[in-house]
Design a protein around this motif. Structure first.
Motif, PDB file in Angstrom:
ATOM      1  N   GLN A 162       0.821  -1.213   0.000  1.00 61.12           N
ATOM      2  CA  GLN A 162       0.000   0.000   0.000  1.00 61.12           C
ATOM      3  C   GLN A 162       0.858   1.269   0.000  1.00 61.12           C
ATOM      4  O   GLN A 162       0.317   2.373  -0.013  1.00 61.12           O
ATOM      5  CB  GLN A 162      -0.922   0.007   1.228  1.00 61.12           C
ATOM      6  N   ILE A 221       2.841   2.636   2.330  1.00 64.07           N
ATOM      7  CA  ILE A 221       2.758   3.439   3.553  1.00 64.07           C
ATOM      8  C   ILE A 221       4.135   3.444   4.214  1.00 64.07           C
ATOM      9  O   ILE A 221       4.707   2.385   4.488  1.00 64.07           O
ATOM     10  CB  ILE A 221       1.702   2.873   4.518  1.00 64.07           C
ATOM     11  N   ASP A 278       1.672   8.493   2.810  1.00 62.67           N
ATOM     12  CA  ASP A 278       1.065   7.639   1.800  1.00 62.67           C
ATOM     13  C   ASP A 278       1.661   8.017   0.447  1.00 62.67           C
ATOM     14  O   ASP A 278       1.381   9.091  -0.095  1.00 62.67           O
ATOM     15  CB  ASP A 278      -0.454   7.829   1.793  1.00 62.67           C
ATOM     16  N   LYS A 307       1.123   6.692  -2.455  1.00 63.12           N
ATOM     17  CA  LYS A 307       0.187   6.640  -3.573  1.00 63.12           C
ATOM     18  C   LYS A 307      -0.524   7.974  -3.757  1.00 63.12           C
ATOM     19  O   LYS A 307      -0.717   8.446  -4.875  1.00 63.12           O
ATOM     20  CB  LYS A 307      -0.833   5.517  -3.364  1.00 63.12           C
ATOM     21  N   THR A 308      -0.911   8.597  -2.640  1.00 60.86           N
ATOM     22  CA  THR A 308      -1.595   9.892  -2.717  1.00 60.86           C
ATOM     23  C   THR A 308      -0.615  11.049  -2.618  1.00 60.86           C
ATOM     24  O   THR A 308      -0.996  12.204  -2.831  1.00 60.86           O
ATOM     25  CB  THR A 308      -2.620  10.022  -1.579  1.00 60.86           C
ATOM     26  N   ILE A 355      -0.133  11.405   6.229  1.00 63.69           N
ATOM     27  CA  ILE A 355      -1.332  10.851   6.855  1.00 63.69           C
ATOM     28  C   ILE A 355      -1.470  11.453   8.242  1.00 63.69           C
ATOM     29  O   ILE A 355      -0.597  11.275   9.096  1.00 63.69           O
ATOM     30  CB  ILE A 355      -1.248   9.321   6.954  1.00 63.69           C
ATOM     31  N   TYR A 386      -3.141   3.689   8.148  1.00 60.62           N
ATOM     32  CA  TYR A 386      -3.679   4.103   6.843  1.00 60.62           C
ATOM     33  C   TYR A 386      -4.470   5.406   6.928  1.00 60.62           C
ATOM     34  O   TYR A 386      -4.637   6.093   5.923  1.00 60.62           O
ATOM     35  CB  TYR A 386      -4.553   2.992   6.263  1.00 60.62           C
TER      36      TYR A 386
END
Length: 473
Positions: free
Chosen positions: A411, A413, A428, A430-431, A435, A466
């Protein structure tokens, strides 16, 4: 003679659960679900998340551990025994470890204590592993402290066969049957190598007979080029002798099978080669087989101390030499887990790094397409870390961080530390966003964090890595 039994606290029909310890205002823990609804009435001084099968390890004010199920029943009462849980399919393994002093027979007394008299005892470890759902005992040993190599780590060969402490087990109806097989090396696709002194065999879990036998370890490879012999010697020499040699030769056929999977034989003849490639072959010292492919990797150590790495050439199973290959999910690591192949020359383009930047240790982020954690030394500054994307040939995270920890590779993280001895934040990739807004002294992959409380004491509690949501009142 009369027998009676206490009602069992083991419930094999417990539903899959996901409960997390939530810290209360008095610094104890209660169990809640993801919506923060309390699930058990008890409070604990310390607590670990529940396994999906419904078991958790808790501790009291004396730092003693106990084991409970999702009804709150105590399966193991508080004691000084260390406990560990290992989920395994439909069953759960419990490992118990307790140190104790054991009286020795007089012939084993230590008479050489420096002026301290005679030592008549030694530290031993009582180790037990059992299946919680059936109470089946898999291991019960009392061993000297320095000789304790037992663990609850399980390696699967397929969905029914597992290796635990070098022994092969078959799982059927929540019962683990120990097969008459010891295993030294686990390979892919249900293959394994049993222990041997000089002659090795390779087995497939689906067959009773070995698929390869009469294999001996060698450090030389004999090839043919234009009908002339060409020998590669001193191949795969390790500082410490491996349990299974990295080159295994079949004496009956002359075929040589190569680490790590030993799944295909090296070609015996080179079909085509340039003069430069032949010179390279004479200096090769490292040969690896690329699993799930037709390729082998040949490494020649570069003794230029400014480079301090390998140069590479490749060979396919038909005897063709290649300057490049395209494979995924294959890596050569050093003895402490850092990347040797692919190396920095494959990961970086020519002008990617600044002139005074030097690369250090490289670590692949498992379960990602092309992410690598890389140490960079910028001139005279202390080394820093960055996250390199080998597909885009860009930094996902520039090498400005003191430390980057992988919390969930799949993921993407991470926990990031900007300054030495500074706090960690959640990120994160991916984004491309942080977080939450908090930072912590430490962050573990299971969500356990440490920070200082109002009295400057260490305080531990759990978060959702997450979302950043804290499990505390």
């Amino acid at each position: 003679m009369t027998a009676c039994a206490q009602e069992s606290t083991i419930n094999s029909s417990l539903k899959s659960i996901h409960w997390i310890p939530m810290q209360t205002q008095d610094k104890q823990f209660v169990y809640v679900d993801s919506s923060l609804r309390k699930q058990l009435t008890q409070k604990f001084y310390g607590a670990e998340p529940f396994t999906s099968a419904g078991y958790a390890i808790v501790s009291n004010e004396k730092n003693q551990q106990a084991l409970i199920n999702s009804k709150g029943d105590f399966i193991e009462n508080y004691s000084d025994t260390d406990l560990g849980l290992q989920p395994l399919g439909r069953v759960t393994l419990l490992m118990k470890r307790r140190e104790h002093e054991k009286k020795l027979p007089f012939w084993n007394w230590d008479w050489s204590i420096m002026g301290g008299g005679i030592k008549k005892t030694a530290t031993y470890v009582k180790v037990e592993i059992r299946v919680l759902e059936t109470d089946q005992i898999l291991l019960d040993k009392d061993v000297p402290y320095d000789e304790n190599e037992y663990s609850s780590a399980v390696y699967d060969l397929d969905d029914k066969h597992f290796v635990l402490n070098g022994n092969l087990y078959e799982l059927k109806n929540q019962h683990l049957k120990k097969l008459n097989t010891k295993i030294d090396m686990i390979l892919e696709n249900g293959r394994y190598i049993p222990p041997a002194e000089n002659r090795f065999e390779i087995y497939d879990i689906q067959q009773n007979r070995p698929i390869f036998s009469n294999l001996v370890g060698v450090d030389k490879i004999d090839l043919l080029w234009n009908g002339q012999p060409l020998q590669l010697d001193s191949i795969n020499q390790d500082r410490y002798k491996p349990t299974v040699p990295k080159l295994l030769k079949d004496n009956s056929t002359g075929a040589i099978y190569v680490f790590p999977e030993y799944e295909k034989a090296l070609p015996k003849q080179i079909k085509q080669a340039t003069a430069a490639q032949l010179d390279f072959l004479k200096e090769v010292s490292l040969v690896y087989s690329v699993n799930n492919s037709p390729y082998f990797i040949l490494g020649r150590f570069n003794y230029d101390h400014e480079v301090w790495a390998y140069d590479w050439l490749y060979l396919d199973k038909d005897g063709n030499l290649l300057d490049k290959i395209n494979v995924k999910d294959f890596f050569i690591l050093d003895q402490v887990g850092y990347l040797v192949w692919p190396d920095k020359h494959m990961l970086f383009t020519k002008n990617t790094l600044e002139k005074d930047w030097k690369t250090g240790k490289i670590k692949y982020v498992y379960q990602t397409e092309a992410l690598y954690l890389i140490n960079i030394k910028k001139g005279e500054q202390d080394p820093t870390m960055g996250l390199w994307n080998a597909e885009t040939k860009k930094w996902d995270l520039p090498p400005n961080f003191q430390h980057i920890d992988i919390l969930d590779g799949k993921q993407q993280i991470f926990s990031l530390q900007m300054q030495k001895d500074g706090p960690f934040t959640l990120y994160d990739n991916k984004t491309k966003k942080q977080i939450g807004s908090k930072s912590y002294d430490t962050i573990s992959s299971n969500g356990l964090v440490r920070e200082k409380d109002a009295e400057n004491k260490d305080n531990y509690y759990y978060i959702d890595i997450y979302t950043g949501k804290a499990y505390r009142e």
